[in-house]
Design a protein around this motif. Structure first.
Motif, mmCIF file in Angstrom:
data_model
loop_
_atom_site.group_PDB
_atom_site.id
_atom_site.type_symbol
_atom_site.label_atom_id
_atom_site.label_comp_id
_atom_site.label_asym_id
_atom_site.label_seq_id
_atom_site.Cartn_x
_atom_site.Cartn_y
_atom_site.Cartn_z
ATOM 1 N N ILE A 208 2.019 1.442 11.366
ATOM 2 C CA ILE A 208 1.700 0.136 10.779
ATOM 3 C C ILE A 208 0.644 -0.587 11.606
ATOM 4 C CG2 ILE A 208 2.626 -2.190 10.336
ATOM 5 C CD1 ILE A 208 3.398 -0.127 8.233
ATOM 6 N N ARG A 209 0.898 -0.705 12.887
ATOM 7 C CA ARG A 209 0.034 -1.530 13.730
ATOM 8 C C ARG A 209 -1.357 -0.926 13.912
ATOM 9 N NH1 ARG A 209 5.339 -2.644 17.402
ATOM 10 N NH2 ARG A 209 6.037 -4.518 16.293
ATOM 11 N N SER A 210 -1.462 0.398 13.873
ATOM 12 C CA SER A 210 -2.775 1.028 14.012
ATOM 13 C C SER A 210 -3.624 0.851 12.761
ATOM 14 C CB SER A 210 -2.613 2.519 14.321
ATOM 15 O OG SER A 210 -1.937 3.179 13.265
ATOM 16 N N ASN A 211 -2.963 0.516 11.638
ATOM 17 C CA ASN A 211 -3.680 0.305 10.369
ATOM 18 C C ASN A 211 -3.663 -1.157 9.926
ATOM 19 O OD1 ASN A 211 -4.568 2.984 9.204
ATOM 20 N ND2 ASN A 211 -2.411 3.455 9.568
ATOM 21 N N LEU A 212 -3.295 -2.039 10.829
ATOM 22 C CA LEU A 212 -3.033 -3.424 10.421
ATOM 23 C C LEU A 212 -4.213 -4.105 9.726
ATOM 24 C CD1 LEU A 212 -0.554 -5.171 10.458
ATOM 25 C CD2 LEU A 212 -1.253 -6.082 12.671
ATOM 26 N N PRO A 213 -5.443 -4.021 10.230
ATOM 27 C CA PRO A 213 -6.550 -4.702 9.533
ATOM 28 C C PRO A 213 -6.735 -4.208 8.096
ATOM 29 C CG PRO A 213 -7.209 -4.085 11.756
ATOM 30 C CD PRO A 213 -5.902 -3.415 11.505
ATOM 31 N N GLN A 214 -6.673 -2.887 7.898
ATOM 32 C CA GLN A 214 -6.846 -2.327 6.546
ATOM 33 C C GLN A 214 -5.684 -2.714 5.631
ATOM 34 O OE1 GLN A 214 -7.068 -0.742 9.512
ATOM 35 N NE2 GLN A 214 -8.226 1.184 9.335
ATOM 36 N N LEU A 215 -4.467 -2.674 6.173
ATOM 37 C CA LEU A 215 -3.283 -3.005 5.368
ATOM 38 C C LEU A 215 -3.272 -4.472 4.952
ATOM 39 C CD1 LEU A 215 -0.538 -0.985 7.291
ATOM 40 C CD2 LEU A 215 -1.439 -0.516 5.006
ATOM 41 N N LEU A 216 -3.729 -5.348 5.849
ATOM 42 C CA LEU A 216 -3.720 -6.779 5.544
ATOM 43 C C LEU A 216 -4.763 -7.151 4.492
ATOM 44 C CD1 LEU A 216 -3.067 -8.282 9.086
ATOM 45 C CD2 LEU A 216 -1.566 -8.425 7.082
ATOM 46 N N GLU A 217 -5.719 -6.274 4.253
ATOM 47 C CA GLU A 217 -6.646 -6.506 3.145
ATOM 48 C C GLU A 217 -5.937 -6.340 1.803
ATOM 49 O OE1 GLU A 217 -9.946 -3.889 3.549
ATOM 50 O OE2 GLU A 217 -10.622 -4.747 5.472
ATOM 51 N N MET A 218 -4.872 -5.512 1.788
ATOM 52 C CA MET A 218 -4.155 -5.215 0.542
ATOM 53 C C MET A 218 -2.838 -5.964 0.412
ATOM 54 S SD MET A 218 -4.633 -1.061 0.253
ATOM 55 C CE MET A 218 -3.892 -0.703 1.847
ATOM 56 N N PHE A 219 -2.149 -6.200 1.535
ATOM 57 C CA PHE A 219 -0.778 -6.711 1.492
ATOM 58 C C PHE A 219 -0.546 -7.850 2.476
ATOM 59 C CE2 PHE A 219 -0.531 -2.010 0.953
ATOM 60 C CZ PHE A 219 0.003 -1.937 -0.325
ATOM 61 N N ASP A 220 0.474 -8.658 2.179
ATOM 62 C CA ASP A 220 1.187 -9.394 3.207
ATOM 63 C C ASP A 220 2.296 -8.463 3.683
ATOM 64 O OD1 ASP A 220 -0.227 -11.805 3.261
ATOM 65 O OD2 ASP A 220 0.913 -12.631 1.585
ATOM 66 N N ILE A 221 2.605 -8.486 4.975
ATOM 67 C CA ILE A 221 3.482 -7.466 5.556
ATOM 68 C C ILE A 221 4.687 -8.101 6.246
ATOM 69 C CG2 ILE A 221 3.642 -5.561 7.218
ATOM 70 C CD1 ILE A 221 0.597 -5.178 6.826
ATOM 71 N N ILE A 222 5.877 -7.613 5.893
ATOM 72 C CA ILE A 222 7.115 -7.958 6.592
ATOM 73 C C ILE A 222 7.526 -6.726 7.379
ATOM 74 C CG2 ILE A 222 9.511 -8.716 6.373
ATOM 75 C CD1 ILE A 222 8.753 -9.708 3.515
ATOM 76 N N HIS A 223 7.601 -6.860 8.679
ATOM 77 C CA HIS A 223 7.851 -5.703 9.543
ATOM 78 C C HIS A 223 9.167 -5.893 10.304
ATOM 79 C CE1 HIS A 223 5.996 -2.716 12.695
ATOM 80 N NE2 HIS A 223 7.172 -2.334 12.237
ATOM 81 N N LEU A 224 10.201 -5.156 9.906
ATOM 82 C CA LEU A 224 11.470 -5.135 10.646
ATOM 83 C C LEU A 224 11.354 -3.995 11.657
ATOM 84 C CD1 LEU A 224 13.987 -5.625 7.678
ATOM 85 C CD2 LEU A 224 12.631 -7.317 8.919
ATOM 86 N N CYS A 225 11.046 -4.349 12.892
ATOM 87 C CA CYS A 225 10.574 -3.334 13.835
ATOM 88 C C CYS A 225 11.608 -2.878 14.853
ATOM 89 C CB CYS A 225 9.312 -3.824 14.543
ATOM 90 S SG CYS A 225 9.406 -5.477 15.193
ATOM 91 N N GLY A 226 12.803 -3.454 14.869
ATOM 92 C CA GLY A 226 13.840 -2.994 15.769
ATOM 93 C C GLY A 226 13.965 -3.831 17.027
ATOM 94 N N LYS A 227 15.142 -3.775 17.620
ATOM 95 C CA LYS A 227 15.445 -4.590 18.801
ATOM 96 C C LYS A 227 14.488 -4.270 19.949
ATOM 97 C CE LYS A 227 19.397 -6.034 21.608
ATOM 98 N NZ LYS A 227 19.277 -7.453 21.262
#
Length: 358
Positions: A208-227
């Motif tokens: 997710i984080r390595s693709n964040l700029p490209q993904l944010l062009e398409m989506f708003d993102i909710i990331h449940l990433c763990g403790k």
């Protein structure tokens, strides 16, 4: 007249607790006195004891049964033995009419205590093949219910049946707008929900984080990433919300989402199916597990309900292209999901469990 009592058990991961969460309200409605036997420090402590004040929580010692070499293989049997004594004392004091086990290592001494106390034991297996704890417990059970029809070939036919998946009622009560507001999203973009399991997933998080700029062009993102896996350097990026873990907000967040990236735990993926959410599944690999999630994902892919990306194959580029493909197929996947009916209501599951009570 005394209330009919039931003992629930299961823990270690959210998947070994979620069905118990689902049936507790139905048990309350039907007048049961509910006891839960869990570990002293597992996730069930928070999910059950802290969330259901009408449930009497009993903590016991528990050990892990490992398929690999570890020094704890020499010490954990003593913890299991201690847990058995503790479970026996609880079961004989409570005198439940039935014990319902969802699996996980903490359930083994509880099931054995039920057998020794001549209390009917009912087990539920969510995955295609039984986990190690359930394999140990199956000979002591009166009946085993399964989610997948395929699981029955691994079980004694005279005491097993497929019940399908049980979906928590509150999941259907989620509100899209509440979920969007919780994340400060406008709703102008489709929402991508990332769920890497209760412990989080380094592989999924990095994809997710390595693709964040490209993904944010398409989506708003909710990331449940763990403790412990929130990246503080990304907290202020618009359209990207990180949470270690959520409980009561989860129904709203799922309803707010359009696509989901997830591990392939049985309980979660059937919840996404019931709510008609197209999903990209990244199952926990056979190198890191017994391979149950790989089998779960294969069945969902075969039915056309999910796309699958093997953990060993995940690269930033392949992850991004897989997600774009899923987005393009989302409408067709939703249509296939509409024709599925693989779930039961919690009160139906309670009726099945109660049919084995003494």
């Amino acid at each position: 007249m005394n209330k009919k009592s039931i003992v629930l058990t299961g823990g270690g991961t959210a998947g070994h607790v979620s069905l118990n969460q689902a049936i507790i309200p139905a048990l309350v409605e039907q007048g049961f006195e509910i006891h839960y036997i869990g570990s002293k420090d597992g996730i069930e402590l928070e999910l059950i004891r802290d969330a259901f004040p009408n449930v009497l929580y009993h903590a016991i010692s528990s050990g892990k049964f490992r398929r690999y070499a570890s020094v704890k293989n020499f010490t954990d049997p003593f913890r299991v033995g201690k847990g058995l004594i503790e479970a026996l004392l609880i079961v004989r004091k409570v005198k439940p009419s039935v014990i319902f086990s969802k699996g996980g290592f903490v359930s083994v001494p509880v099931v054995l205590a039920g057998k020794l106390s001549k209390i009917p034991v009912v087990i539920h297996e969510s995955d295609v093949t039984p986990g190690l704890a359930n394999k140990i417990a199956i000979p002591m059970a009166h009946h085993i219910f399964t989610v997948f029809q395929e699981t029955l070939q691994h079980l004694p036919p005279e005491k097993s049946s497929c019940s399908g998946s049980i979906i928590r009622s509150e999941l259907f009560d989620g509100k899209k707008q509440v979920g969007l507001q919780f994340c400060d999203f406008t709703g102008w973009k489709p929402v991508l929900l990332i769920m890497g399991g209760s412990q989080g997933s380094v592989v999924v998080n990095e994809a997710i984080r390595s693709n964040l700029p490209q993904l944010l062009e398409m989506f708003d993102i909710i990331h449940l990433c763990g403790k412990g896996k929130v990246d503080d350097s990304l907290l202020k990026i618009p359209g990207y919300k990180q949470f270690e873990y959520v409980t009561k907000e989860l129904p709203d967040l799922i309803h707010a989402s359009d696509l989901i990236v997830s591990r392939a735990g049985s309980n979660s993926i059937f919840e996404f199916l019931a709510l008609r959410k197209p999903m990209l599944l990244i199952p926990l690999s056979k190198q890191k597990s017994r391979g149950d999630q790989v089998l779960n994902a294969e069945i969902f892919k075969k039915q056309g309900w999910a796309s699958v990306l093997e953990e060993e194959d995940v690269t930033p580029k392949l992850f991004l292209s897989s997600l774009k493909d899923l987005n393009g197929q989302a409408n067709e996947i939703r249509i296939l999901m509409e024709s599925s009916d693989h779930t039961k209501k919690p009160d139906e599951m309670v009726k099945l469990i109660n049919s084995y009570s003494k």
